[in-house]
Design an enzyme around this catalytic site. Structure first.
Site, PDB file in Angstrom:
ATOM      1  N   GLY B  54     -18.017  20.795 -17.244  1.00 42.76           N
ATOM      2  CA  GLY B  54     -17.521  21.129 -18.575  1.00 42.76           C
ATOM      3  C   GLY B  54     -18.594  21.943 -19.277  1.00 42.76           C
ATOM      4  O   GLY B  54     -19.754  21.530 -19.338  1.00 42.76           O
ATOM      5  N   ALA B  55     -18.181  23.104 -19.805  1.00 39.92           N
ATOM      6  CA  ALA B  55     -19.164  24.040 -20.346  1.00 39.92           C
ATOM      7  C   ALA B  55     -20.118  23.397 -21.366  1.00 39.92           C
ATOM      8  O   ALA B  55     -21.336  23.541 -21.243  1.00 39.92           O
ATOM      9  CB  ALA B  55     -18.443  25.247 -20.943  1.00 39.92           C
ATOM     10  N   ASP B 243     -14.235  28.183 -20.534  1.00 33.88           N
ATOM     11  CA  ASP B 243     -15.655  28.179 -20.195  1.00 33.88           C
ATOM     12  C   ASP B 243     -16.364  29.417 -20.709  1.00 33.88           C
ATOM     13  O   ASP B 243     -17.571  29.425 -20.890  1.00 33.88           O
ATOM     14  CB  ASP B 243     -15.845  28.059 -18.679  1.00 33.88           C
ATOM     15  N   LYS B 254     -10.451  26.979 -16.047  1.00 33.16           N
ATOM     16  CA  LYS B 254     -10.197  26.496 -14.691  1.00 33.16           C
ATOM     17  C   LYS B 254      -9.078  27.281 -14.017  1.00 33.16           C
ATOM     18  O   LYS B 254      -8.059  27.589 -14.630  1.00 33.16           O
ATOM     19  CB  LYS B 254      -9.825  25.010 -14.786  1.00 33.16           C
TER      20      LYS B 254
END
Lengths: 365, 365
Positions: B54-55, B243, B254
Site C-alpha cells: 500500500g503506497a 499508487d 492495482k
C-alpha cells in the site's frame, strides 16, 4: 487434438457401444484421467460437476446421456424425465437444450424398441457434426490471424483469449482456439495470452494445458492484466467463445469476457467471438435482460485446488472464514463491442441481419 | 482499526524507541502475526516481499527504514545508500520516493549526531500525518456514500472496491476504505463487493479481513464479476485507491482497476478514486505513457497460497508445468473514466485544474 503426442477427442464411445468415455477435466492440468459414464445419472453428474464443460461438449454429453437413459428405459415418460434431468444441470448454455430437444424429438417419433440405437446414433452424429463445425470455424477464423500476421511480418500475432473455448470445450478443435490451431499448423507465428479465468481457472488449467500439449506459444496472465496489455499494444486481437448468442449478436460467455470486450473497444483491438450456430438463441434479443446467468457455489471463489508441494492435488481456502462470496459464471457482452462473429458458415457482423444472413434456415422459435 | 476488538495500526514503534513493528500482511487472512524490523535490510525486505504494502504504508516504512539506517551509520554516504536501497524495492508507488526524499533532505541538512533522532521523529510525523490525511479522505468520501444512501432509502448502498486500499495499506483508516468505515460508523447502511484481486488476492485476503474485523457487510467476488454486477444495477459506486496519480488525473492502481473503470463508465456507475496528495506525481501527464509498471515474479500467477485442509498455509501450483506466466502489478486508468478524486483536502475532478486547485502549494517538480 494431441496430448503427449497422442490424438484424443473429449468424448468417445467404448468398444461395447454403450459406455461413454470422457476426459475428467476437473483433474487437469495436473492429472490426465478419463472417466466412463454408464448411466443417465453419471452423465448428469459429469455435466453438473464440470467433469465435462463447454457448451458444445455439454450438448454432446447430454445427447449421450439420453442414449444411456434410453438403453435402460425407452418409454416416453423415461425419456422426458431424463431430458428434464439433463437440462437442469447447467442453465446458461443453449446447446444442451438444443441437443436434448433434437434427440428427444427423434426418439419420441420412433417405436420404443429402436430408440436406444437411434439415440446412440444421433448422439454420435451430433459429435461428428461438432467436429466438422469447429474445424470450419477454425478455417474461417484463421484468416483473421493470417491477416494480422501480414501487418507485422516476422513478429508473432498476439491473441488474447478468456476461459477455455478450446477442443476440451467441444469434441475436437474447439471454437475460439480452433482458428489458433489452424493458423499455428499453417505456420503463422503467433502467441496466446491466456486469461487464467477465475474462479475455476479454465484458462490457466485447460487452455494452458491444451496449448502446451499442442506446442503453441502462450503465456498465462491474471484476468486483471488484459486491459494493461491492450493499452500497451501487446494484443493484436481477442478471440473468445460464447455459451449463448442472442438473435442480435449479444454473446454470453464466461464471467469477465465483457470486461475484456470493453478494453478491446477502448484500445481499438478487434474482438471476435467464435461460435457454432447451435449457440444462437433466436428467442432472445437483449442478452443482459434475457439470458439467465447461472450462479454457482461460492466455494469456487473461496477455495481453489492446485498441485501441492507433496505432488497431490490440494484444495486451499483463500478468504477469511467470516467472509461470504458469490459466484456468477457468465456475463453478457453487448453486440456493439463485438467486431465479428466467426461461425462454421463464415464470419458476420454481430447483428440480427448478420446472423440471419448466415443462418436463414435456422429455427427461429 | 479493530482486529478481534482491539485497536491496531499497521506500523508502530517499540517501547525501545528503535525497533519498528509491523503486521505481516503476507500471512493474512489466515494468521495474524507481527514482525519487528531491526535494520535497514529488514525494512527493505519487508517492502519488497510485501510484508507491508500500500503506497502510504510503504512510504512510512521507507521513512522508518532510513531511521533504522541512520541509527547505525548517520553519515551522508550511508543515508544516500540507504535511501537508494529502499527506493529500489518497489518502483511504482510515488509515496516511497516522496517520504524518502523528505527524511533524507532533513537529515542531510542536520549535524550527523542528531540525525537518528531526527529521522525517527520525522518518520513518526509522516505516520501521524498519514492517519490524519486518511481520516480526512474518509470524511470527504463518506459524503458520497451518504448521498447514494439517500437515493435508496432502507436499502444498503452497494460499493465495489478493488485490491486493498484499506487501513492495512496505510497507517490507519485507509484511503478507498476510509469513506466506507466513516459511513458505516455513521450508521449508513452499506455493503461492499470485494474484488479478490488476483494474483496476490489482496481483496479476498486483506480487504475481506479488514471488513470482517470491522463488522462491515461484504461479499467476495472474482475480479471478473464486477462488470456483470454493474450491468444489473448491483453497484451504486466504485471506490478504489491509487499508487500514483498524474498531474492531469490519470490513476495508477492495482492491475485490473482499469477494467472496472471501463465497466463503471459503460453502466453509468460513479467511479471514485481516493488518494492522499502525496500520490500525485506532478512530473507526469499521461499515465499510460509515463508511469513505470512494476512486473513481479510470475510465480505469483502460477502459484497461490491458502489455508490447506490440515490448517497450514500451503502453496499450490495452478498452471501446467510447461506454461509460462507474466505478472504486471498495476495498470493505469485514464482520467476520463474517473468521476472524482477524493483527497484529504476535498473532492475534485480528475483534471489538472482540479488537482492544482486543491494542491496549489504542492511541489510541481
Amino acid at each position: 487434438m494431441r496430448i503427449d503426442g497422442r490424438d484424443y477427442r473429449t468424448i468417445w464411445l467404448d468398444e461395447d457401444g454403450r459406455r461413454v468415455h470422457v476426459i475428467d477435466q476437473t483433474r487437469l492440468p495436473h492429472r490426465f484421467e478419463t472417466l466412463a459414464l454408464e448411466s443417465l445419472d453419471h452423465a448428469a453428474r459429469a455435466i453438473r460437476d464440470m467433469v465435462v464443460r463447454g457448451a458444445p461438449l455439454i450438448g454432446v454429453t447430454g445427447a449421450y446421456g439420453l442414449a444411456l437413459a434410453a438403453a435402460r428405459d425407452a418409454g416416453d415418460a423415461a425419456i422426458e424425465a431424463a431430458s428434464a434431468q439433463l437440462l437442469a444441470t447447467r442453465p446458461t448454455a443453449v446447446n444442451l437444450r438444443w441437443a436434448l430437444d433434437r434427440v428427444k424429438a427423434l426418439l419420441l417419433a420412433a417405436p420404443s424398441e429402436v430408440r436406444p440405437a437411434l439415440a446412440y446414433a444421433e448422439a454420435g452424429r451430433i459429435a461428428e457434426e461438432d467436429v466438422a463445425c469447429c474445424e470450419s470455424i477454425g478455417d474461417h477464423g484463421a484468416a483473421f490471424i493470417g491477416a494480422a500476421a501480414e501487418k507485422k511480418p516476422g513478429r508473432p500475432v498476439n491473441i488474447l483469449t478468456h476461459c477455455n473455448a478450446g477442443w476440451l470445450a467441444t469434441v475436437d478443435w474447439g471454437t475460439a482456439l480452433a482458428p489458433i490451431y489452424k493458423a499455428a499448423r499453417a505456420g503463422v507465428p503467433l502467441h496466446v495470452w491466456v486469461d487464467e479465468t477465475r474462479p475455476r481457472n479454465q484458462g490457466a488449467s485447460l487452455t494452458a494445458f491444451e496449448l502446451s500439449s499442442e506446442g503453441v506459444p502462450h503465456t498465462v496472465i491474471a484476468d486483471n492484466a488484459g486491459g494493461h496489455l491492450m493499452q500497451h499494444g501487446l494484443v493484436d486481437l481477442v478471440i473468445v467463445g460464447t455459451d449463448r448468442t442472442t438473435r442480435r449478436g449479444d454473446v454470453c460467455n464466461k464471467i469477465g469476457t465483457y470486461l475484456k470486450a470493453l478494453a478491446a473497444h477502448d484500445n481499438g483491438v478487434p474482438f471476435y467471438v467464435a461460435l457454432p450456430g447451435s449457440t444462437i438463441d433466436w428467442r432472445i434479443e437483449d442478452g443482459v435482460a434475457g439470458i439467465p446467468i447461472e450462479e454457482r457455489n461460492a466455494r469456487e471463489v473461496t477455495h481453489i485446488a492446485g498441485l501441492g508441494p507433496d505432488g497431490a492435488v490440494t484444495e486451499v481456502r483463500l478468504t477469511p472464514a467470516g467472509s461470504p462470496a458469490r459466484n456468477w459464471a457468465f456475463d453478457v457482452t453487448p453486440a456493439r463491442y463485438v467486431s465479428g462473429l466467426i461461425t462454421e458458415r463464415g464470419v458476420c457482423p454481430a447483428t440480427e441481419a448478420g446472423l440471419s444472413g448466415l443462418f436463414p434456415d435456422f429455427d427461429r422459435v
